[in-house]
Design an enzyme around this catalytic site. Structure first.
Site, PDB file in Angstrom:
ATOM      1  N   THR A 144      -5.546  -1.674   7.336  1.00  0.00           N
ATOM      2  CA  THR A 144      -5.686  -3.126   7.314  1.00  0.00           C
ATOM      3  C   THR A 144      -7.135  -3.484   7.616  1.00  0.00           C
ATOM      4  OG1 THR A 144      -4.964  -3.037   9.612  1.00  0.00           O
ATOM      5  CG2 THR A 144      -3.317  -3.671   7.979  1.00  0.00           C
ATOM      6  N   LYS A 185       0.836  -1.208   0.000  1.00  0.00           N
ATOM      7  CA  LYS A 185       0.000   0.000   0.000  1.00  0.00           C
ATOM      8  C   LYS A 185       0.877   1.267   0.000  1.00  0.00           C
ATOM      9  CE  LYS A 185      -2.193  -1.538   3.718  1.00  0.00           C
ATOM     10  NZ  LYS A 185      -1.622  -2.896   3.771  1.00  0.00           N
ATOM     11  N   THR A 186       1.867   1.284   0.883  1.00  0.00           N
ATOM     12  CA  THR A 186       2.760   2.449   0.937  1.00  0.00           C
ATOM     13  C   THR A 186       3.531   2.572  -0.369  1.00  0.00           C
ATOM     14  OG1 THR A 186       3.071   1.885   3.256  1.00  0.00           O
ATOM     15  CG2 THR A 186       4.541   3.558   2.362  1.00  0.00           C
ATOM     16  N   ASP A 224      -1.038   6.187   6.964  1.00  0.00           N
ATOM     17  CA  ASP A 224      -1.128   4.749   7.193  1.00  0.00           C
ATOM     18  C   ASP A 224      -2.013   4.487   8.412  1.00  0.00           C
ATOM     19  OD1 ASP A 224      -0.577   2.142   6.616  1.00  0.00           O
ATOM     20  OD2 ASP A 224       1.352   2.103   7.646  1.00  0.00           O
ATOM     21  N   ARG A 263       6.399  -8.252   1.425  1.00  0.00           N
ATOM     22  CA  ARG A 263       7.318  -7.893   2.523  1.00  0.00           C
ATOM     23  C   ARG A 263       7.973  -9.148   3.096  1.00  0.00           C
ATOM     24  NH1 ARG A 263       4.611  -4.439   6.326  1.00  0.00           N
ATOM     25  NH2 ARG A 263       5.562  -2.734   5.183  1.00  0.00           N
TER      26      ARG A 263
HETATM   27  P1  ADP Z   1       2.116  -1.993   3.159  1.00  0.00           P
HETATM   28  O1  ADP Z   1       2.155  -0.493   3.094  1.00  0.00           O
HETATM   29  O2  ADP Z   1       0.934  -2.580   2.466  1.00  0.00           O
HETATM   30  O3  ADP Z   1       2.274  -2.520   4.559  1.00  0.00           O
HETATM   31  P2  ADP Z   1       4.635  -1.762   1.741  1.00  0.00           P
HETATM   32  O4  ADP Z   1       4.221  -0.922   0.614  1.00  0.00           O
HETATM   33  O5  ADP Z   1       5.412  -1.107   2.838  1.00  0.00           O
HETATM   34  O6  ADP Z   1       3.384  -2.544   2.346  1.00  0.00           O
HETATM   35  O7  ADP Z   1       5.488  -2.982   1.109  1.00  0.00           O
HETATM   36  C1  ADP Z   1       6.355  -3.765   1.872  1.00  0.00           C
HETATM   37  C2  ADP Z   1       7.580  -4.147   1.065  1.00  0.00           C
HETATM   38  O8  ADP Z   1       7.182  -5.063   0.062  1.00  0.00           O
HETATM   39  C3  ADP Z   1       8.226  -2.950   0.354  1.00  0.00           C
HETATM   40  O9  ADP Z   1       9.547  -2.807   0.786  1.00  0.00           O
HETATM   41  C4  ADP Z   1       8.258  -3.289  -1.104  1.00  0.00           C
HETATM   42  O10 ADP Z   1       9.593  -3.344  -1.559  1.00  0.00           O
HETATM   43  C5  ADP Z   1       7.684  -4.679  -1.219  1.00  0.00           C
HETATM   44  N1  ADP Z   1       6.565  -4.677  -2.171  1.00  0.00           N
HETATM   45  C6  ADP Z   1       5.279  -4.424  -1.872  1.00  0.00           C
HETATM   46  N2  ADP Z   1       4.519  -4.526  -2.962  1.00  0.00           N
HETATM   47  C7  ADP Z   1       5.335  -4.856  -3.978  1.00  0.00           C
HETATM   48  C8  ADP Z   1       5.123  -5.131  -5.375  1.00  0.00           C
HETATM   49  N3  ADP Z   1       3.899  -5.073  -5.902  1.00  0.00           N
HETATM   50  N4  ADP Z   1       6.187  -5.441  -6.135  1.00  0.00           N
HETATM   51  C9  ADP Z   1       7.421  -5.526  -5.583  1.00  0.00           C
HETATM   52  N5  ADP Z   1       7.689  -5.302  -4.271  1.00  0.00           N
HETATM   53  C10 ADP Z   1       6.663  -4.966  -3.476  1.00  0.00           C
END
Ligand code: ADP
Length: 357
Positions: free
Chosen positions: A177, A83-84, A128, A236
């Site tokens: 979430t 998401k981030t 977030d 992740r």
């Molecule tokens: P969330 O915000 O949903 O908790 P993040 O955006 O922080 O998740 O993603 C976590 C890690 O996973 C990041 O460091 C990123 O490198 C990796 N990641 C997430 N989505 C992808 C994607 N679609 N392709 C490649 N790497 C991804």
């Protein structure tokens, strides 16, 4: 994951849970540096979520043609699904800056006011865990999101005055979430709401290979596939496993991640062939042993395991539900025949659920 801003609005991620660091959403500053170094910066390097990406590309193109900021967006789904990262990709695609914070860091009215007033036209504000915003912060956000105004009150009692301060047009991207925990009025102010899905094994294998490439770790197809299948649908976790398995390969072999090396390392990390870790297995075992297969409430399970309810609900359960290990019923969580099989129970070996097979 959690990102908080300090007094100077420097952003850092902090640990909100205390679980196995491989499965856990986020741990420390090292993780943050690692994550940022491998975060995809464009739609091309952002793997999977194909339908969502296509929709977003069109939305971005349209906003650019109209020379307008994007509508406010809400992304929901379990931690670590991107998401981030996606918010960052959108900002890059729009050619604008992004400011990142999280709801727990916006405790006092001045936190949210400060960040809103620091925004420039077109910029993106990413919040977030937006379901954790307090009522006061939410109410400050409503006119800011709707009409790009800040309503501020000054003075006390009879001398109270309300000021309307104009804000530049910005885009709020909220991530959560728990979409269900968002208040109705806040949810209604998002023009676009999207759910992020767990990744397929093939998509995760691509994530694994991409990360191994960035980290200059040699990996073959079997190695990538072994890590992907134990990453519980979550990039992740896949990325963390690449690092851990890479260390193992370096110490125990010639540094190359093969299928055999990956499986050996993951066994040592106690991550089974479905991606379940010790906490997951303890949870399933508890439902079987103490609650005859369920249903049992999540609070009861959390207390018995000494885990935080939120961790179970936000981190453990989404994958266990999606992968079919547990079912959610109005009376609580129930074990499934698939989970029983996975844990090695035979059809007759478990009285409470005999008829499930
Ligand atoms: P969330 O915000 O949903 O908790 P993040 O955006 O922080 O998740 O993603 C976590 C890690 O996973 C990041 O460091 C990123 O490198 C990796 N990641 C997430 N989505 C992808 C994607 N679609 N392709 C490649 N790497 C991804």
């Amino acid at each position: 994951m959690s990102i908080i801003s300090d007094e100077k609005n420097n952003f850092k991620k902090v640990d909100i849970n205390s679980r196995n660091p491989v499965i856990e959403p986020e741990t420390n500053d090292n993780d943050k540096t690692f994550e940022n170094s491998i975060r995809p910066k464009s739609f091309d390097s952002y793997i999977g979520q194909t339908a969502l990406k296509e929709t977003l590309k069109i939305t971005i193109e349209a906003a650019k043609k109209r020379e307008q900021p994007l509508d406010h967006l809400l992304f929901y789904g379990p931690p670590g699904l991107g998401k981030t990262t996606l918010a960052g990709v959108i900002a890059a695609q729009m050619g604008v800056e992004i400011k990142i914070t999280s709801a727990p860091a916006l405790e006092r009215p001045r936190d949210i006011i400060g960040i809103l007033m620091s925004l420039k036209g077109g910029e993106i504000l990413f919040i977030d865990e937006i379901h954790r915003l307090n009522k006061v912060a939410e109410e400050i956000l409503y006119p800011a999101m709707e009409d790009f105004f800040l309503d501020m009150t000054t003075g006390k009692a009879q001398t109270v005055k309300t000021l309307r301060l104009p804000l530049p047009k910005f885009t709020l991207i909220g991530a959560t979430t728990k979409a269900g925990s968002l208040s109705g009025p806040l949810r209604d102010r998002f023009g676009i709401i999207h759910r992020l899905e767990f990744y397929t094994k093939e998509e995760l294998a691509q994530v694994v290979k991409r990360t191994a490439g960035i980290l200059e770790i040699d990996i073959d197809e079997n190695g990538a596939s072994a890590i992907a299948s134990r990453s519980r649908g979550t990039p992740r976790i896949a990325n963390r496993l690449v690092k851990r398995v890479g260390d193992f390969a370096l110490v125990k072999a010639d540094g190359k991640i093969t299928g055999k090396i990956a499986n050996e390392a993951l066994d040592i990390l106690k991550i089974d062939n479905c991606g379940l870790d010790t906490t997951d297995r303890n949870l399933l075992q508890l439902i079987i042993d103490k609650y005859n297969g369920g249903p049992v409430g999540v609070e009861t399970l959390a207390a018995a395991l000494g885990e935080d309810t939120r961790t179970l609900e936000d981190v453990c359960e989404p994958y266990l539900l999606q992968a079919g290990f547990i079912q959610r019923t109005p009376r609580g969580r129930k074990i499934t025949p698939y989970a029983l099989k996975h844990l090695g129970y035979s059809a007759k070996g478990f009285n409470g659920q005999q008829n499930l097979f």
